[in-house]
Design a protein around this motif. Sequence first.
Motif, mmCIF file in Angstrom:
data_model
loop_
_atom_site.group_PDB
_atom_site.id
_atom_site.type_symbol
_atom_site.label_atom_id
_atom_site.label_comp_id
_atom_site.label_asym_id
_atom_site.label_seq_id
_atom_site.Cartn_x
_atom_site.Cartn_y
_atom_site.Cartn_z
ATOM 1 N N HIS A 83 0.813 -1.214 0.000
ATOM 2 C CA HIS A 83 0.000 0.000 0.000
ATOM 3 C C HIS A 83 0.849 1.268 0.000
ATOM 4 O O HIS A 83 0.644 2.161 -0.826
ATOM 5 C CB HIS A 83 -0.936 -0.014 1.212
ATOM 6 N N LYS A 84 1.798 1.360 0.902
ATOM 7 C CA LYS A 84 2.577 2.593 1.022
ATOM 8 C C LYS A 84 3.470 2.831 -0.186
ATOM 9 O O LYS A 84 3.842 3.954 -0.467
ATOM 10 C CB LYS A 84 3.403 2.608 2.304
ATOM 11 N N GLY A 85 3.811 1.774 -0.907
ATOM 12 C CA GLY A 85 4.642 1.924 -2.094
ATOM 13 C C GLY A 85 3.879 2.341 -3.336
ATOM 14 O O GLY A 85 4.472 2.609 -4.376
ATOM 15 N N ARG A 86 2.552 2.392 -3.248
ATOM 16 C CA ARG A 86 1.724 2.720 -4.409
ATOM 17 C C ARG A 86 0.842 3.939 -4.207
ATOM 18 O O ARG A 86 0.180 4.386 -5.131
ATOM 19 C CB ARG A 86 0.826 1.523 -4.750
ATOM 20 N N ASN A 87 0.831 4.455 -3.010
ATOM 21 C CA ASN A 87 -0.086 5.547 -2.680
ATOM 22 C C ASN A 87 0.690 6.761 -2.174
ATOM 23 O O ASN A 87 1.181 6.773 -1.036
ATOM 24 C CB ASN A 87 -1.098 5.063 -1.642
ATOM 25 N N LYS A 88 0.765 7.768 -3.025
ATOM 26 C CA LYS A 88 1.601 8.937 -2.752
ATOM 27 C C LYS A 88 1.072 9.824 -1.629
ATOM 28 O O LYS A 88 1.747 10.759 -1.222
ATOM 29 C CB LYS A 88 1.759 9.757 -4.035
ATOM 30 N N HIS A 89 -0.102 9.530 -1.119
ATOM 31 C CA HIS A 89 -0.629 10.326 -0.008
ATOM 32 C C HIS A 89 -0.096 9.845 1.341
ATOM 33 O O HIS A 89 -0.426 10.423 2.366
ATOM 34 C CB HIS A 89 -2.161 10.320 -0.002
ATOM 35 N N HIS A 90 0.751 8.842 1.344
ATOM 36 C CA HIS A 90 1.403 8.400 2.583
ATOM 37 C C HIS A 90 2.812 8.979 2.637
ATOM 38 O O HIS A 90 3.571 8.843 1.679
ATOM 39 C CB HIS A 90 1.463 6.867 2.644
ATOM 40 N N PHE A 91 3.154 9.607 3.754
ATOM 41 C CA PHE A 91 4.487 10.201 3.844
ATOM 42 C C PHE A 91 5.571 9.132 3.728
ATOM 43 O O PHE A 91 6.681 9.403 3.284
ATOM 44 C CB PHE A 91 4.652 11.045 5.114
ATOM 45 N N GLU A 92 5.244 7.894 4.079
ATOM 46 C CA GLU A 92 6.205 6.804 3.973
ATOM 47 C C GLU A 92 6.582 6.535 2.510
ATOM 48 O O GLU A 92 7.670 6.031 2.236
ATOM 49 C CB GLU A 92 5.642 5.509 4.591
ATOM 50 N N TYR A 93 5.708 6.866 1.600
ATOM 51 C CA TYR A 93 6.004 6.728 0.167
ATOM 52 C C TYR A 93 7.205 7.597 -0.204
ATOM 53 O O TYR A 93 8.029 7.229 -1.033
ATOM 54 C CB TYR A 93 4.778 7.140 -0.657
#
Length: 182
Positions: A76-86
Motif C-alpha cells: 500500500h505505502k509503495g503505491r499511494n503517494k498520499h502516505h508520507f512513507e512513500y
Amino acid sequence: MNIKKFFGHLNTVNKHRFLVFKLSIKAGIPIRGFLHDLSKYSPVEFFEGVKYYDGSVSPIKICKCENGYSRAWLHHKGRNKHHFEYWYDFNSPVKTPIIPYKYLVELICDNIAASLTYHKNDWNPNLQLNYFKNRKDLEYINEDIKKLLIEVYTEISKKGINEVINKQNLKKLYKKYVEKNR
C-alpha cells in the motif's frame, strides 16, 4: 474465509473511501478522492485485510502486531503517494522531501476519514491532533509538512472539520509552511 469478515472489511474500505471522497471534494481535490486507496482492492491488500479484520482498528495494525510486518502495508505505502512513507528515502540526501500539495491534502483527508471510520461515535475534534502528536514515526516526515499538519489538526480541534477542510484554507497553509522555503 469468513464471510462476515469479508463483507465487514469491504464495508469498512468502502466507507473510508467515501469519507475521503467527501472531504476531498471540500478540499478541492475531487479526483484524488475518487482514486483514493484503490490498491486496497488488490488481492495482497484486500485478503490480508479480511484475515485480520475486527472492525475496531486497521487490520494492518493487527497483522503487524502478530507478524512484525504487513505485506498489505508494504504494498500500500509503495503505491499511494498520499502516505508520507512513500516519500521517505533512507538513501537520499534529503530523506524527508516535501510532499506535493495534492497528495498532502489527500493525506489529511485520509487521516481524518480513518479516524472517523474507526472511532465512529467516539470521534471528537481533538482526536486527530492527539493521535498525530503521539505517533512514533514523526521523524520521517518533513519538518515543514509536520508543522502544517499540526496546524491543520489544531484548527480542526478548535473550529471543526467544516471550517478547516477547504481549498482556500489548505492552500494558504501550504504556502505558509512549504512554498515559503522554495
